[in-house]
Every structure is written in structure tokens, then in C-alpha cells.
Design a protein around this motif. Sequence first.
Motif, short mmCIF file in Angstrom:
data_model
loop_
_atom_site.label_atom_id
_atom_site.label_comp_id
_atom_site.label_asym_id
_atom_site.label_seq_id
_atom_site.Cartn_x
_atom_site.Cartn_y
_atom_site.Cartn_z
N THR A 80 0.57 15.63 -24.84
CA THR A 80 -0.41 14.88 -25.64
C THR A 80 -0.60 15.45 -27.04
N ALA A 81 -0.83 16.77 -27.14
CA ALA A 81 -1.11 17.40 -28.43
C ALA A 81 0.09 17.39 -29.37
N ASP A 113 -6.00 20.98 -26.35
CA ASP A 113 -5.56 19.99 -25.36
C ASP A 113 -4.16 20.35 -24.87
N SER A 115 -2.89 18.88 -22.01
CA SER A 115 -2.50 17.85 -21.05
C SER A 115 -1.10 17.33 -21.35
N LEU A 142 -0.80 19.79 -16.85
CA LEU A 142 -1.07 20.48 -18.11
C LEU A 142 -0.06 21.60 -18.29
#
Length: 199
Positions: A80-81, A113, A115, A142
Motif C-alpha cells: 500500500t505505502a 502503513d 499493509s 503486512l
Amino acid sequence: MKEIGQTSRRLFVASGNKGKISEFQALFSDLPVSLHLKPKGFEVEESGKTFAENARIKAIAVAKETGHWAIADDSGLSVTALNGAPGVFSARYGTTDSERIGRLLNELRGKGDRSAFFSAAICLASEEGDVLLEVEGVASGLIALAPRGENGFGYDPVFEIKELGLTFAEMPKQQKAQFGHRGKAFKILKPMLIKLLSD
């Protein structure tokens, strides 16, 4: 289960990745198929923009080359990041597993983050190159702060299933098959494949 049909069907796996082959062998163990590696030296350019497109390209190419059914999966990690990177470039994020993991952890340094999700798209093609089945499985988790575990391959040592507190590399094969993206995709594929083999 192996009594479906009279003989086992030759099925070529469009991969040279030994870890992936090992997972496929475990997943197909009770089906009437004999797994074979793609022809040595036969390479397919993965030019797709999605995991599904790449799986389709590989399965069709190997099926046409061998004259037998071929199965391919394309899988990878989306963080995600990092705006979904490495995504379809997961295997090309470095030249070795440790290099890829090092680069990933380095790029995540200082980001809150962590995830991520693993995707696995599987495609089965006939000897004529027609698509017989396509499925996709996703595992959410994660990125761990450091690699843990001795099992698996690729990004497994840093991909943690949050509810278990374990990385894929800390799980035995059966547990990874249950929680992993490839195992989830195969769970969807298996009944469809059984039906195909019965016809």
C-alpha cells in the motif's frame, strides 16, 4: 480422487521456479495429472499489465509449445505505502530473494502503513492455446520489520498474516496453502479442474 478418468493427464507448469513447482505438486497431489516442467530454455516475455494477463500469456505459450495442457500462475506482492509496488514487477525487484527483500524493507523504512497483499492469478490453457480456466486468489497481510522463518521462497520471510502473527516462511506448507494466495486460488480452481478432467 485419482480414479477420475482412466489415465493421468500430462500438465506442463509454465515456470522454472522450484518453489512454485513444489507448491503445485502439493496442491495437485490427489488429482489425476502428471506435472512436467516447461521445456528447458523456453522463455516467455511477461508483457501483461496485470497478474491475470501474465498468467494467460505464459499458459497459452507453453501449451502451444508442448502440445499439452499448460498451467501458469503469475503472482506478486503489492504494498500500500509503495502505491502497489512491486506488483507485476515483484520478481524483477532484484536479482535474488534477499536483494528483493532488502530493497522492499529499505523503501518501507520510516513508513507507518505496512499493509500489503499477495495476489495469485492461475490460468489453464488447452493444447490449442485456448483458455480453459482462470481464477485469482488474494492474501492480505503486512510487511514485517525483518525477515523471519526458514520455509517458502520469495517475499515469504517478510509477509505476515496479521491474525496469526506468522510470516509465510514461518508456516508449514499446509498452513501456507490454507492462508496463501496460491492456495486460495487453487481452492477456487480445483472443483472446476475436477469437472474438466471428468468430461
